[in-house]
Design a protein around this motif. Structure first.
Motif, PDB file in Angstrom:
ATOM      1  N   ALA A  33       4.581 -36.037  21.227  1.00  0.00           N
ATOM      2  CA  ALA A  33       5.814 -36.117  20.441  1.00  0.00           C
ATOM      3  C   ALA A  33       7.008 -36.364  21.355  1.00  0.00           C
ATOM      4  O   ALA A  33       7.090 -35.812  22.446  1.00  0.00           O
ATOM      5  N   GLY A  34       7.903 -37.209  20.907  1.00  0.00           N
ATOM      6  CA  GLY A  34       9.122 -37.473  21.654  1.00  0.00           C
ATOM      7  C   GLY A  34       8.992 -38.551  22.703  1.00  0.00           C
ATOM      8  O   GLY A  34       9.976 -38.980  23.279  1.00  0.00           O
ATOM      9  N   ASN A  35       7.772 -38.999  22.978  1.00  0.00           N
ATOM     10  CA  ASN A  35       7.579 -40.052  23.967  1.00  0.00           C
ATOM     11  C   ASN A  35       7.425 -41.373  23.229  1.00  0.00           C
ATOM     12  O   ASN A  35       6.432 -41.620  22.568  1.00  0.00           O
ATOM     13  N   THR A  36       8.429 -42.209  23.370  1.00  0.00           N
ATOM     14  CA  THR A  36       8.440 -43.494  22.671  1.00  0.00           C
ATOM     15  C   THR A  36       7.786 -44.603  23.490  1.00  0.00           C
ATOM     16  O   THR A  36       7.723 -45.735  23.040  1.00  0.00           O
ATOM     17  N   GLY A  37       7.330 -44.261  24.676  1.00  0.00           N
ATOM     18  CA  GLY A  37       6.692 -45.243  25.532  1.00  0.00           C
ATOM     19  C   GLY A  37       7.641 -45.932  26.490  1.00  0.00           C
ATOM     20  O   GLY A  37       7.215 -46.672  27.359  1.00  0.00           O
ATOM     21  N   GLY A  38       8.923 -45.706  26.351  1.00  0.00           N
ATOM     22  CA  GLY A  38       9.898 -46.345  27.224  1.00  0.00           C
ATOM     23  C   GLY A  38      10.325 -45.498  28.401  1.00  0.00           C
ATOM     24  O   GLY A  38      11.141 -45.909  29.209  1.00  0.00           O
ATOM     25  N   GLY A  39       9.768 -44.300  28.526  1.00  0.00           N
ATOM     26  CA  GLY A  39      10.162 -43.395  29.601  1.00  0.00           C
ATOM     27  C   GLY A  39      11.488 -42.714  29.302  1.00  0.00           C
ATOM     28  O   GLY A  39      12.040 -42.834  28.214  1.00  0.00           O
ATOM     29  N   GLU A  40      11.963 -41.972  30.272  1.00  0.00           N
ATOM     30  CA  GLU A  40      13.244 -41.266  30.189  1.00  0.00           C
ATOM     31  C   GLU A  40      13.350 -40.350  28.969  1.00  0.00           C
ATOM     32  O   GLU A  40      14.369 -40.286  28.299  1.00  0.00           O
ATOM     33  N   SER A  41      12.265 -39.610  28.699  1.00  0.00           N
ATOM     34  CA  SER A  41      12.271 -38.671  27.571  1.00  0.00           C
ATOM     35  C   SER A  41      11.932 -37.248  28.005  1.00  0.00           C
ATOM     36  O   SER A  41      12.337 -36.299  27.357  1.00  0.00           O
ATOM     37  N   HIS A  42      11.190 -37.093  29.093  1.00  0.00           N
ATOM     38  CA  HIS A  42      10.736 -35.792  29.570  1.00  0.00           C
ATOM     39  C   HIS A  42      11.132 -35.638  31.042  1.00  0.00           C
ATOM     40  O   HIS A  42      10.743 -36.463  31.873  1.00  0.00           O
ATOM     41  N   PHE A  43      11.875 -34.569  31.345  1.00  0.00           N
ATOM     42  CA  PHE A  43      12.367 -34.371  32.706  1.00  0.00           C
ATOM     43  C   PHE A  43      12.111 -32.960  33.200  1.00  0.00           C
ATOM     44  O   PHE A  43      12.076 -32.012  32.418  1.00  0.00           O
ATOM     45  N   ARG A  44      11.980 -32.856  34.521  1.00  0.00           N
ATOM     46  CA  ARG A  44      11.930 -31.564  35.196  1.00  0.00           C
ATOM     47  C   ARG A  44      13.074 -31.566  36.201  1.00  0.00           C
ATOM     48  O   ARG A  44      13.225 -32.509  36.990  1.00  0.00           O
ATOM     49  N   VAL A  45      13.885 -30.521  36.169  1.00  0.00           N
ATOM     50  CA  VAL A  45      15.022 -30.392  37.076  1.00  0.00           C
ATOM     51  C   VAL A  45      14.856 -29.116  37.891  1.00  0.00           C
ATOM     52  O   VAL A  45      14.633 -28.036  37.337  1.00  0.00           O
ATOM     53  N   GLU A  46      14.960 -29.262  39.199  1.00  0.00           N
ATOM     54  CA  GLU A  46      14.965 -28.126  40.119  1.00  0.00           C
ATOM     55  C   GLU A  46      16.322 -28.147  40.803  1.00  0.00           C
ATOM     56  O   GLU A  46      16.693 -29.144  41.422  1.00  0.00           O
ATOM     57  N   ILE A  47      17.055 -27.058  40.648  1.00  0.00           N
ATOM     58  CA  ILE A  47      18.411 -27.019  41.201  1.00  0.00           C
ATOM     59  C   ILE A  47      18.685 -25.648  41.806  1.00  0.00           C
ATOM     60  O   ILE A  47      18.277 -24.620  41.270  1.00  0.00           O
ATOM     61  N   SER A  48      19.367 -25.670  42.928  1.00  0.00           N
ATOM     62  CA  SER A  48      19.787 -24.445  43.588  1.00  0.00           C
ATOM     63  C   SER A  48      21.257 -24.604  43.964  1.00  0.00           C
ATOM     64  O   SER A  48      21.634 -25.595  44.600  1.00  0.00           O
ATOM     65  N   ALA A  49      22.062 -23.628  43.535  1.00  0.00           N
ATOM     66  CA  ALA A  49      23.496 -23.685  43.829  1.00  0.00           C
ATOM     67  C   ALA A  49      24.080 -22.276  43.802  1.00  0.00           C
ATOM     68  O   ALA A  49      23.671 -21.449  42.982  1.00  0.00           O
ATOM     69  N   PRO A  50      25.032 -22.006  44.670  1.00  0.00           N
ATOM     70  CA  PRO A  50      25.679 -20.698  44.683  1.00  0.00           C
ATOM     71  C   PRO A  50      26.311 -20.330  43.333  1.00  0.00           C
ATOM     72  O   PRO A  50      26.414 -19.154  42.991  1.00  0.00           O
ATOM     73  N   ALA A  51      26.701 -21.318  42.556  1.00  0.00           N
ATOM     74  CA  ALA A  51      27.345 -21.066  41.261  1.00  0.00           C
ATOM     75  C   ALA A  51      26.451 -20.271  40.314  1.00  0.00           C
ATOM     76  O   ALA A  51      26.944 -19.605  39.401  1.00  0.00           O
ATOM     77  N   PHE A  52      25.131 -20.317  40.537  1.00  0.00           N
ATOM     78  CA  PHE A  52      24.202 -19.622  39.645  1.00  0.00           C
ATOM     79  C   PHE A  52      23.932 -18.178  40.066  1.00  0.00           C
ATOM     80  O   PHE A  52      23.288 -17.430  39.328  1.00  0.00           O
ATOM     81  N   ALA A  53      24.414 -17.788  41.229  1.00  0.00           N
ATOM     82  CA  ALA A  53      24.177 -16.426  41.721  1.00  0.00           C
ATOM     83  C   ALA A  53      24.733 -15.409  40.741  1.00  0.00           C
ATOM     84  O   ALA A  53      25.847 -15.543  40.247  1.00  0.00           O
ATOM     85  N   GLY A  54      23.938 -14.414  40.438  1.00  0.00           N
ATOM     86  CA  GLY A  54      24.366 -13.342  39.548  1.00  0.00           C
ATOM     87  C   GLY A  54      24.259 -13.666  38.063  1.00  0.00           C
ATOM     88  O   GLY A  54      24.527 -12.817  37.231  1.00  0.00           O
ATOM     89  N   MET A  55      23.884 -14.887  37.731  1.00  0.00           N
ATOM     90  CA  MET A  55      23.752 -15.274  36.330  1.00  0.00           C
ATOM     91  C   MET A  55      22.339 -14.963  35.829  1.00  0.00           C
ATOM     92  O   MET A  55      21.375 -15.069  36.588  1.00  0.00           O
ATOM     93  N   SER A  56      22.239 -14.613  34.572  1.00  0.00           N
ATOM     94  CA  SER A  56      20.927 -14.423  33.968  1.00  0.00           C
ATOM     95  C   SER A  56      20.258 -15.783  33.788  1.00  0.00           C
ATOM     96  O   SER A  56      20.917 -16.831  33.868  1.00  0.00           O
ATOM     97  N   ARG A  57      18.971 -15.759  33.517  1.00  0.00           N
ATOM     98  CA  ARG A  57      18.243 -17.013  33.296  1.00  0.00           C
ATOM     99  C   ARG A  57      18.845 -17.795  32.134  1.00  0.00           C
ATOM    100  O   ARG A  57      19.032 -19.007  32.214  1.00  0.00           O
ATOM    101  N   ILE A  58      19.174 -17.118  31.070  1.00  0.00           N
ATOM    102  CA  ILE A  58      19.751 -17.783  29.897  1.00  0.00           C
ATOM    103  C   ILE A  58      21.115 -18.368  30.230  1.00  0.00           C
ATOM    104  O   ILE A  58      21.425 -19.497  29.849  1.00  0.00           O
ATOM    105  N   ALA A  59      21.931 -17.633  30.970  1.00  0.00           N
ATOM    106  CA  ALA A  59      23.256 -18.133  31.351  1.00  0.00           C
ATOM    107  C   ALA A  59      23.130 -19.366  32.240  1.00  0.00           C
ATOM    108  O   ALA A  59      23.912 -20.319  32.105  1.00  0.00           O
TER     109      ALA A  59
END
Length: 85
Positions: A33-59
């Protein structure tokens, strides 16, 4: 500009990450579902930044979604996030 480029640009501008990896995994979801065959529909992002320190997972997830914006998020079927502070 590709969706991958848009994600990279928006997250870099918003968080100045020390690490950012955006992977288009659309080809792994062929026939799903959601894959139309053209790509650019499913992504994985890995990010690390000081701005996220102290934030909950949801935040952290909310902050990433806000930085990407409703228009871009609306064009993505699946977005897997791995966020570190």
């Amino acid at each position: 500009m590709t969706v991958t480029d848009e994600i990279n640009t928006k997250l870099t501008e918003a968080f100045g990450p020390s690490r950012l990896r955006v992977v288009d995994e659309s080809d792994l979801h062929a026939g799903h579902a959601g894959n139309t065959g053209g790509g650019e529909s499913h992504f994985r992002v890995e990010i690390s930044a000081p701005a996220f320190a102290g934030m909950s997972r949801i935040a952290r997830h909310r902050a990433v979604h806000a930085a990407l914006g409703a228009d871009l998020v609306g064009r993505i079927h699946a977005l897997a996030l791995h966020i570190e502070g």
